[in-house]
Design an enzyme around this catalytic site. Structure first.
Site, PDB file in Angstrom:
ATOM      1  N   ASN A  12       0.927  -1.788  -0.254  1.00 15.05           N
ATOM      2  CA  ASN A  12       0.135   0.094   0.484  1.00 15.05           C
ATOM      3  C   ASN A  12       0.376   1.466   0.013  1.00 15.05           C
ATOM      4  OD1 ASN A  12      -1.696   2.046   0.403  1.00 15.05           O
ATOM      5  ND2 ASN A  12      -2.627   0.879   2.281  1.00 15.05           N
ATOM      6  N   TRP A  13       0.659   1.656  -1.502  1.00 12.92           N
ATOM      7  CA  TRP A  13       1.869   2.973  -0.713  1.00 12.92           C
ATOM      8  C   TRP A  13       1.637   4.078  -0.620  1.00 12.92           C
ATOM      9  CZ3 TRP A  13       4.296   2.691  -6.961  1.00 12.92           C
ATOM     10  CH2 TRP A  13       4.691   1.373  -7.305  1.00 12.92           C
ATOM     11  N   LYS A  14      -0.004   4.156  -0.252  1.00 13.98           N
ATOM     12  CA  LYS A  14      -0.378   4.947   0.230  1.00 13.98           C
ATOM     13  C   LYS A  14      -0.262   6.387  -0.819  1.00 13.98           C
ATOM     14  CE  LYS A  14       0.000   3.432   4.854  1.00 13.98           C
ATOM     15  NZ  LYS A  14       0.078   3.370   5.912  1.00 13.98           N
ATOM     16  N   HIS A  99      -9.272   0.769   4.843  1.00 13.10           N
ATOM     17  CA  HIS A  99      -8.585   1.132   5.872  1.00 13.10           C
ATOM     18  C   HIS A  99      -8.225   2.266   6.423  1.00 13.10           C
ATOM     19  CE1 HIS A  99      -4.095   2.653   6.015  1.00 13.10           C
ATOM     20  NE2 HIS A  99      -3.760   1.461   5.693  1.00 13.10           N
ATOM     21  N   GLU A 101      -6.614   4.541   7.445  1.00 14.12           N
ATOM     22  CA  GLU A 101      -6.688   6.049   7.453  1.00 14.12           C
ATOM     23  C   GLU A 101      -7.974   6.123   6.772  1.00 14.12           C
ATOM     24  OE1 GLU A 101      -2.915   5.197   5.426  1.00 14.12           O
ATOM     25  OE2 GLU A 101      -1.796   5.245   7.265  1.00 14.12           O
ATOM     26  N   GLU A 169      -5.025  -5.034  11.011  1.00 19.49           N
ATOM     27  CA  GLU A 169      -4.284  -4.257  11.025  1.00 19.49           C
ATOM     28  C   GLU A 169      -4.911  -3.460  12.034  1.00 19.49           C
ATOM     29  OE1 GLU A 169      -2.187  -3.013   6.964  1.00 19.49           O
ATOM     30  OE2 GLU A 169      -4.764  -1.499   7.467  1.00 19.49           O
ATOM     31  N   GLY A 175       2.212   2.328  10.950  1.00 18.94           N
ATOM     32  CA  GLY A 175       3.461   3.409  10.492  1.00 18.94           C
ATOM     33  C   GLY A 175       4.259   3.427  11.714  1.00 18.94           C
ATOM     34  N   SER A 217       3.444  -1.639  11.226  1.00 14.41           N
ATOM     35  CA  SER A 217       4.803  -1.689  10.833  1.00 14.41           C
ATOM     36  C   SER A 217       5.423  -2.985  10.606  1.00 14.41           C
ATOM     37  CB  SER A 217       4.898  -1.157  12.399  1.00 14.41           C
ATOM     38  OG  SER A 217       5.248  -0.106  12.790  1.00 14.41           O
ATOM     39  N   GLY A 238       2.463  -0.878   4.626  1.00 12.83           N
ATOM     40  CA  GLY A 238       2.106   0.756   4.288  1.00 12.83           C
ATOM     41  C   GLY A 238       3.955   0.673   3.677  1.00 12.83           C
TER      42      GLY A 238
HETATM   43  P1  PGA Z   1       2.546   0.285   7.338  1.00 13.54           P
HETATM   44  O1  PGA Z   1       0.864   0.563   7.001  1.00 13.54           O
HETATM   45  O2  PGA Z   1       3.447  -1.258   7.313  1.00 13.54           O
HETATM   46  O3  PGA Z   1       3.353   1.552   7.296  1.00 13.54           O
HETATM   47  O4  PGA Z   1       2.917   0.257   9.158  1.00 13.54           O
HETATM   48  C1  PGA Z   1       0.475  -0.524   7.173  1.00 13.54           C
HETATM   49  C2  PGA Z   1      -0.784  -0.106   6.656  1.00 13.54           C
HETATM   50  O5  PGA Z   1      -1.614   1.262   6.583  1.00 13.54           O
HETATM   51  O6  PGA Z   1      -1.549  -0.816   6.067  1.00 13.54           O
END
Ligand code: PGA
Length: 257
Positions: A12-14, A99, A101, A169, A175, A217, A238
């Site tokens: 997931n490149w966000k 997600h 976020e 998650e 993060g 993470s 992420g």
């Molecule tokens: P992260 O993000 O690997 O940076 O913790 C995971 C995600 O939000 O899907």
């Protein structure tokens, strides 16, 4: 819908990177190794605006492209939204839904449910993201996750359930550094719990067919322990997905698990 893979490595490149040139560079670094994985299906979810440039760089079935969100209506006056047919036309086959976020920006269980239905209706593979924001000693977080899953699947028939990938998650582990991520032991309990919810909603056989992956993470430093002891079918990655070497190392760990 394509046959579902055994194991997943989803990136997931966000809202990264900032230019299409960088996105292409990242993709070109990932591609040669990703196509050699045998049991691990790589799904990349770049910002949708880059898909038109990246998707034509690969023709094959080893790597799929995913969207980070979807809208449930088919077409019409919905400024800023993207429909399932537009995603299909752009070469997308997976969609992240709910997600954390997006939930933090106001997405609720009702919209997650509608998005899940729209995704399945268009033969796209949904990656339903669930997870508690915090843990409490009384076990409230378990009811929270039960509600997220139960409401999402409310109108989903038993025939469609096995097409869904569930990404567990926990928001508190997203993060962060690998030391702040969930332990493999905690993850094992949670993956069993997710399957138990599905067993209650459907039956044990159906629940076993659903892929459950972990995100939060995941790094090359903790991936091995999480996959070998966590009872999961892969990762949603992420920040480590923005570094091709780190991302591919996580893929190698999944391959060898
Ligand atoms: P992260 O993000 O690997 O940076 O913790 C995971 C995600 O939000 O899907």
């Amino acid at each position: 819908m394509a046959k579902k893979a055994n194991k997943f490595l989803i990136g997931n490149w966000k809202m990264n990177p900032q230019t299409v040139a960088e996105a292409e560079k990242l993709f070109k670094k990932i591609k040669p190794t990703a196509v050699r994985f045998k049991n691990t299906h790589v799904v990349l979810c770049p910002p949708t605006i880059f898909l038109g440039d990246i998707e034509p760089l690969y023709r094959g079935e080893k790597i799929s492209f995913g969207a980070q969100d979807i809208f449930w209506e088919m077409d019409g006056a919905y400024t800023g939204e993207i429909s399932a047919s537009q995603l299909v036309d752009a070469g997308v086959s997976y969609v992240l839904i709910g997600h954390s976020e997006r939930r933090a920006l106001g997405e609720d269980n009702e919209s997650v449910k509608r998005k899940l239905e729209a995704t399945l209706r268009h033969s796209l593979t949904p990656v339903l993201c669930v997870g508690e924001t915090k843990r409490d000693h009384g076990g409230e977080y378990l009811s929270f996750i039960t509600e997220q899953i139960t409401s999402a699947f409310e109108d989903i028939s038993v025939k469609d359930v096995s097409d869904v990938v569930i990404a567990y998650e926990p928001v508190w582990a997203i993060g962060k550094d690998e030391d702040d991520a969930m332990t493999a032991h905690e993850l094992h309990q949670m993956s069993l719990f997710v399957r138990k919810i599905l067993t209650n909603l459907y039956d044990a056989k159906t629940a076993r067919k659903v892929s459950v992956i972990y995100g939060g993470s995941v790094k090359r430093e903790n991936a091995e322990e999480l996959i070998s002891e966590g009872n999961i079918d892969g990762f949603l990655v992420g920040s480590a997905s923005l570094d091709a070497e780190h991302f591919l190392d996580i893929g190698r760990i999944i391959e060898n698990s």
